[in-house]
Design an enzyme around this catalytic site. Structure first.
Site, PDB file in Angstrom:
ATOM      1  N   ALA A 114       0.851  -1.183   0.000  1.00 37.49           N
ATOM      2  CA  ALA A 114       0.000   0.000   0.000  1.00 37.49           C
ATOM      3  C   ALA A 114       0.890   1.237   0.000  1.00 37.49           C
ATOM      4  CB  ALA A 114      -0.877  -0.016   1.248  1.00 37.49           C
ATOM      5  N   GLY A 148       0.491  -5.162   0.697  1.00 41.47           N
ATOM      6  CA  GLY A 148      -0.586  -5.120  -0.285  1.00 41.47           C
ATOM      7  C   GLY A 148      -0.149  -5.666  -1.633  1.00 41.47           C
ATOM      8  N   GLU A 201      -0.626  -9.179  -1.374  1.00 41.22           N
ATOM      9  CA  GLU A 201      -2.071  -9.444  -1.291  1.00 41.22           C
ATOM     10  C   GLU A 201      -2.725  -9.402  -2.675  1.00 41.22           C
ATOM     11  OE1 GLU A 201      -2.383  -6.529   1.956  1.00 41.22           O
ATOM     12  OE2 GLU A 201      -3.587  -8.033   2.981  1.00 41.22           O
ATOM     13  N   GLU A 250       3.649  -5.755   7.295  1.00 39.83           N
ATOM     14  CA  GLU A 250       2.782  -4.745   7.932  1.00 39.83           C
ATOM     15  C   GLU A 250       3.056  -4.583   9.412  1.00 39.83           C
ATOM     16  OE1 GLU A 250       1.802  -6.908   5.660  1.00 39.83           O
ATOM     17  OE2 GLU A 250       0.374  -6.009   4.267  1.00 39.83           O
TER      18      GLU A 250
HETATM   19  C1  3H9 Z   1       0.370  -2.418   3.379  1.00 38.87           C
HETATM   20  O1  3H9 Z   1       0.659  -2.854   2.300  1.00 38.87           O
HETATM   21  C2  3H9 Z   1      -1.002  -2.509   3.975  1.00 38.87           C
HETATM   22  C3  3H9 Z   1      -1.896  -3.487   3.272  1.00 38.87           C
HETATM   23  O2  3H9 Z   1      -1.782  -4.765   3.848  1.00 38.87           O
HETATM   24  C4  3H9 Z   1      -3.347  -3.142   3.430  1.00 38.87           C
HETATM   25  C5  3H9 Z   1      -3.800  -1.836   2.886  1.00 38.87           C
HETATM   26  C6  3H9 Z   1      -5.309  -1.663   2.946  1.00 38.87           C
HETATM   27  N1  3H9 Z   1       4.613   3.504   0.176  1.00 38.87           N
HETATM   28  O3  3H9 Z   1      13.282   1.823   1.047  1.00 38.87           O
HETATM   29  P1  3H9 Z   1      13.749   2.537  -0.163  1.00 38.87           P
HETATM   30  C7  3H9 Z   1       9.455   4.909  -0.743  1.00 38.87           C
HETATM   31  S1  3H9 Z   1       1.524  -1.597   4.319  1.00 38.87           S
HETATM   32  C8  3H9 Z   1       5.102   4.709  -0.125  1.00 38.87           C
HETATM   33  O4  3H9 Z   1      14.763   3.595   0.006  1.00 38.87           O
HETATM   34  P2  3H9 Z   1      14.920   0.136  -1.160  1.00 38.87           P
HETATM   35  C9  3H9 Z   1      10.505   5.226   0.287  1.00 38.87           C
HETATM   36  O5  3H9 Z   1      10.008   6.090   1.273  1.00 38.87           O
HETATM   37  C10 3H9 Z   1       2.972  -1.540   3.303  1.00 38.87           C
HETATM   38  N2  3H9 Z   1       6.415   4.939  -0.330  1.00 38.87           N
HETATM   39  O6  3H9 Z   1      14.217   1.536  -1.312  1.00 38.87           O
HETATM   40  C11 3H9 Z   1      11.573   5.858  -0.576  1.00 38.87           C
HETATM   41  O7  3H9 Z   1      11.161   7.189  -0.854  1.00 38.87           O
HETATM   42  P3  3H9 Z   1      12.247   8.339  -0.993  1.00 38.87           P
HETATM   43  C12 3H9 Z   1       3.705  -2.806   3.332  1.00 38.87           C
HETATM   44  C13 3H9 Z   1       7.241   3.898  -0.212  1.00 38.87           C
HETATM   45  O8  3H9 Z   1      15.195  -0.330  -2.532  1.00 38.87           O
HETATM   46  C14 3H9 Z   1      11.480   5.059  -1.873  1.00 38.87           C
HETATM   47  O9  3H9 Z   1      10.169   4.489  -1.884  1.00 38.87           O
HETATM   48  N3  3H9 Z   1       4.935  -2.642   2.609  1.00 38.87           N
HETATM   49  C15 3H9 Z   1       6.799   2.625   0.112  1.00 38.87           C
HETATM   50  O10 3H9 Z   1      16.020   0.201  -0.158  1.00 38.87           O
HETATM   51  C16 3H9 Z   1      12.507   3.970  -1.998  1.00 38.87           C
HETATM   52  O11 3H9 Z   1      12.439   3.143  -0.827  1.00 38.87           O
HETATM   53  C17 3H9 Z   1       6.081  -2.296   3.219  1.00 38.87           C
HETATM   54  O12 3H9 Z   1       6.133  -2.126   4.416  1.00 38.87           O
HETATM   55  C18 3H9 Z   1       5.410   2.430   0.299  1.00 38.87           C
HETATM   56  N4  3H9 Z   1       4.890   1.228   0.593  1.00 38.87           N
HETATM   57  O13 3H9 Z   1      13.813  -0.819  -0.518  1.00 38.87           O
HETATM   58  C19 3H9 Z   1       7.276  -2.150   2.331  1.00 38.87           C
HETATM   59  N5  3H9 Z   1       7.858   1.782   0.160  1.00 38.87           N
HETATM   60  O14 3H9 Z   1      13.122   7.917  -2.134  1.00 38.87           O
HETATM   61  C20 3H9 Z   1       8.007  -0.868   2.639  1.00 38.87           C
HETATM   62  C21 3H9 Z   1       8.931   2.525  -0.126  1.00 38.87           C
HETATM   63  O15 3H9 Z   1      11.424   9.546  -1.230  1.00 38.87           O
HETATM   64  N6  3H9 Z   1       9.118  -0.665   1.755  1.00 38.87           N
HETATM   65  N7  3H9 Z   1       8.577   3.800  -0.346  1.00 38.87           N
HETATM   66  O16 3H9 Z   1      12.970   8.371   0.332  1.00 38.87           O
HETATM   67  C22 3H9 Z   1      10.301  -1.311   1.860  1.00 38.87           C
HETATM   68  O17 3H9 Z   1      10.475  -2.196   2.671  1.00 38.87           O
HETATM   69  C23 3H9 Z   1      11.405  -0.894   0.943  1.00 38.87           C
HETATM   70  O18 3H9 Z   1      11.098   0.393   0.469  1.00 38.87           O
HETATM   71  C24 3H9 Z   1      11.654  -1.809  -0.278  1.00 38.87           C
HETATM   72  C25 3H9 Z   1      12.667  -1.139  -1.229  1.00 38.87           C
HETATM   73  C26 3H9 Z   1      12.192  -3.152   0.209  1.00 38.87           C
HETATM   74  C27 3H9 Z   1      10.382  -2.027  -1.059  1.00 38.87           C
END
Ligand code: 3H9
Length: 710
Positions: free
Chosen positions: A72, A111, A114, A134
């Site tokens: 998400a 998500g 999902e 999450e």
């Molecule tokens: C969810 O999904 C809830 C659902 O179950 C239900 C909903 C109803 N959204 O980490 P990075 C940005 S909860 C918005 O440096 P990497 C991050 O801030 C979500 N932005 O890259 C950064 O921005 P900036 C569950 C996001 O390659 C840029 O993207 N998912 C999101 O080292 C690059 O990120 C998670 O918890 C996001 N979801 O790592 C996953 N994710 O460049 C969270 C990232 O402006 N994300 N950004 O600073 C991660 O774990 C890592 O970002 C990922 C990439 C492994 C994907």
């Protein structure tokens, strides 16, 4: 194969392309394809279009760029929800009358996974990772994940994914039953298309996860896994909100019809969204990424670093050497004589020996790492080194002597760093011929383990040297925070103040054990007196003695720690400090003799002890921390409040679900914090001087977070 691209509407991050009878639906929302409202709309429209299009026999979902979908869009949480919701999009995908295949590369998280679980078939390329993280954001999977995952992989594996938040790789996902097929290559689109065509050739029909039964067939085993997880959550994840909700939701997957389970999941998800823990954890997520964006990292490119030097092989120097070796660098240690060098080498080897002994590293891997490690008693060994960190005794004259040597031997362009905890780095820099190359790299002990690295920026340093500090942190998997030069930089400067607040409370009537307990209840892994015992009381004692002559006599000085140190009670290493550690025990027991010393000190200071409740202990401790945090921001030692938060989250055990001291202050309300400080100031106006920044923010009705956005 015929191919036409449709992009409805013009700016949608979801495109559709006919590849023969397969409609390829691509999510293209850089950087991580987060499921923003536009993406959700685009996906829902694509599924709808596929139903109506007689040329489409199957749908293939794929991510553009480096990943499938990372979840998400976290930035949308807390804002008014926009339709369609993610659970709704997932349900529409699942309901498709034509088979939907998800092809996964990079990460399918939250998500994102999902969406894939709602698809009818899943394939992943070998390097893909899949997870439900999450919980690390204070949430539960909220788009069917808690109901679909157990139906595919069983309760135990589903709970493990959700409660640990750890992703699994593609082959594990296949073994678990999370995906149906492992691609042969890294070409997600090609693999996905081939799979979709193969499914069509077989006459495969939509196969809905909601109808899957096999994984839950052994009900007793599922129940047992659920009960075990619930027990674990109540003991190990104490104080956290979302883990219990995850177990509740997964229980519904076992006991309730699918739609009822989904409704419960939604209810629990919304409770989590509204929780302060969600706000704290998501703040921590973004803050850890924001700290990387210092002015210097935007303005300059880092210098190349392939080799590093360490001066000093004590605990700190050796820890830094290990951190550098783990980062893949060539590392040289310089010590003053052979015996000290040998000790330094042994300190480094000890770390890897322990890993080998625990089976976490092979003897070969250990040998390989250590082949990149060399030592010398001659500074000339640094002649070609790209970056040198000194980690010698905290004494200005000693440090300057080391820097004179570095200045003499190091090549032009080498970064010269000091690991000092509080000495004036401007003065060190001014003592060499190349102050632009001098930087503070403040590691925390044990340096190979602790995540925090303060990048301390003296006045004359060039931007590319600062950028190099950040680059080094990345290589070493550290969390870098930019700090200005002052006594203690960000972390230790603030620590010195709230530590005093704890001492004051102890002298005024709270026992050190009560204080530690109250702060553990708040969420710290240890209280301040346990930390003293772990770190060793002798270090602080030496500093206090050195500063005694210059101490402001008006400042309240609690002598209890000195009384313990005079007895040689330095903490764990001497078997007693504030606590007793019989026979090398790691957890201390309370010591009546310490309480007697505390009592005697109260009498000596003429204090009639009063009682404190735990809430007051936390309020005073936090008020002291927040107030000094505000001073540190006000004086630009920290760039923003979030930098203070990250220092405390990654270096001082601050409970992550509270977001850091400044975020916590915002959540409590700055007027409340200021009112506390003003109340406490009635007893000790010198100690409790409200920070001008705090006063200003309260005056204009703003919070710390408003300063994070600048
Ligand atoms: C969810 O999904 C809830 C659902 O179950 C239900 C909903 C109803 N959204 O980490 P990075 C940005 S909860 C918005 O440096 P990497 C991050 O801030 C979500 N932005 O890259 C950064 O921005 P900036 C569950 C996001 O390659 C840029 O993207 N998912 C999101 O080292 C690059 O990120 C998670 O918890 C996001 N979801 O790592 C996953 N994710 O460049 C969270 C990232 O402006 N994300 N950004 O600073 C991660 O774990 C890592 O970002 C990922 C990439 C492994 C994907």
């Amino acid at each position: 194969m015929a191919s036409t691209t449709l992009r409805p509407p013009a700016t949608s991050p979801v495109t559709r392309e006919h590849r023969g009878s397969v409609l390829v639906v691509t999510v293209d929302n850089a950087p991580v394809n987060a499921l923003s409202a536009d993406v959700r709309r685009g996906l829902a429209d694509a599924i709808e279009a596929a139903q109506a299009d007689s040329a489409v026999a199957a749908v293939l979902l794929v991510g553009a760029g480096r990943t499938f979908i990372a979840g998400a869009d976290i930035r949308e949480f807390g804002k008014p929800p926009e339709l369609p919701s993610l659970p709704d999009v997932c349900n529409r995908i699942e309901a498709s009358a034509k088979p939907v295949v998800a092809t996964i590369h990079g990460t399918a998280l939250g998500g994102g996974l999902e969406i894939a679980l709602a698809a009818h078939y899943r394939i992943a390329v070998p390097s893909a990772k899949l997870g439900l993280p999450e919980v690390s954001l204070g949430l539960i999977p909220g788009a069917g994940g808690t109901q679909r995952t157990p139906r595919l992989v069983g309760v135990a594996a589903a709970l493990d994914l959700m409660l640990s938040g750890r992703p699994v790789d593609a082959s594990q996902a296949l073994a678990l039953g999370l995906i149906d097929r492992l691609g042969q290559s890294e070409d997600a689109l090609g693999e996905g298309l081939a799979y979709a065509l193969a499914l069509l050739a077989e006459g495969a029909l939509p196969r809905r996860t909601r109808d899957a039964r096999a994984a839950l067939a052994d009900r007793d085993a599922q129940r047992a896994a659920l009960d075990a997880a619930r027990k674990d959550v109540t003991t190990k994840q104490r104080g956290l909100f979302s883990p219990g909700k995850i177990v509740d939701a997964v229980e519904a997957s076992l006991e309730q019809p699918f739609d009822k389970g989904l409704r419960l999941e939604r209810e629990l998800f919304l409770q989590c969204i509204d929780s302060p823990q969600r706000a704290g954890l998501i703040h921590a997520f973004f803050a850890e990424r924001e700290v990387l964006k210092a002015p210097e990292t935007r303005a300059a490119k880092p210098r190349a670093i392939a080799s590093a030097g360490i001066v000093g092989g004590g605990t700190m120097g050796a820890g830094i050497a290990v951190a550098m070796l783990d980062a893949g660098l060539q590392v040289t240690m310089v010590e003053r004589d052979e015996a000290s060098l040998e000790r330094g080498r042994a300190n480094v080897a000890k770390v890897y020996d322990a890993l080998v002994a625990k089976g976490r590293m092979s003897a070969d891997a250990r040998a390989q790492v250590l082949s990149r490690f060399g030592g010398s008693t001659d500074y000339a060994a640094f002649a070609q080194t790209d970056l040198v960190v000194e980690a010698v005794f905290e004494d200005m004259a000693v440090k300057k002597a080391v820097f004179a040597e570095l200045d003499r031997v190091c090549k032009r362009g080498a970064v010269l760093a000091t690991n000092t905890s509080y000495l004036d780095i401007d003065e060190i820099a001014a003592s060499v011929s190349r102050p632009g190359d001098v930087l503070g790299l403040h590691f925390f002990s044990p340096a190979n383990i602790m995540k925090l690295l303060e990048i301390v920026v003296p006045a004359q340093v060039s931007a590319d040297v600062v950028a190099t500090g950040f680059e080094l942190a990345k290589k070493c998997a550290k969390v870098p925070v930019r700090a200005g030069v002052c006594d203690g930089f960000i972390g230790n400067r603030i620590l010195a103040v709230y530590r005093q607040a704890a001492d004051h409370m102890m002298e005024d009537g709270a026992s050190p054990y009560q204080i530690d307990r109250a702060l553990r209840e708040f969420g710290f892994p240890m209280g301040p007196f346990q930390v003293s015992d772990l770190a060793g009381g002798d270090i602080g004692w030496a500093t206090r003695k050195r500063r005694a002559a210059t101490r402001d006599p008006r400042v309240r000085y609690v002598q209890i720690a000195d009384r313990l140190c005079e007895r040689g009670w330095f903490g764990q290493k001497t078997g007693r400090g504030y606590y007793l550690y019989p026979a090398g025990a790691r957890t201390g027991s309370e010591d009546p003799q310490v309480l007697a010393i505390v009592d005697a000190e109260r009498r000596r200071a003429g204090i009639t002890p009063r009682s404190f409740d735990d809430e007051e202990i936390v309020r005073r401790y936090m008020a002291a921390m927040i107030n000094e945090g505000a001073n540190v921001v006000h004086q630009r030692i920290a760039l923003r409040p979030l930098d203070v938060d990250v220092v405390f989250l990654s270096g001082y055990g601050f409970p992550r679900h509270r977001g850091g001291p400044m975020k916590y202050a915002d959540m409590v309300g700055l007027p409340e914090v200021l009112a506390d400080i003003r109340k406490f100031a009635k007893e000790d106006p010198l100690f409790w001087q409200p920070s001008p920044l705090l006063v200003e923010l309260v005056g204009r009705g703003a919070d710390f977070d408003s300063l994070n956005k600048s």
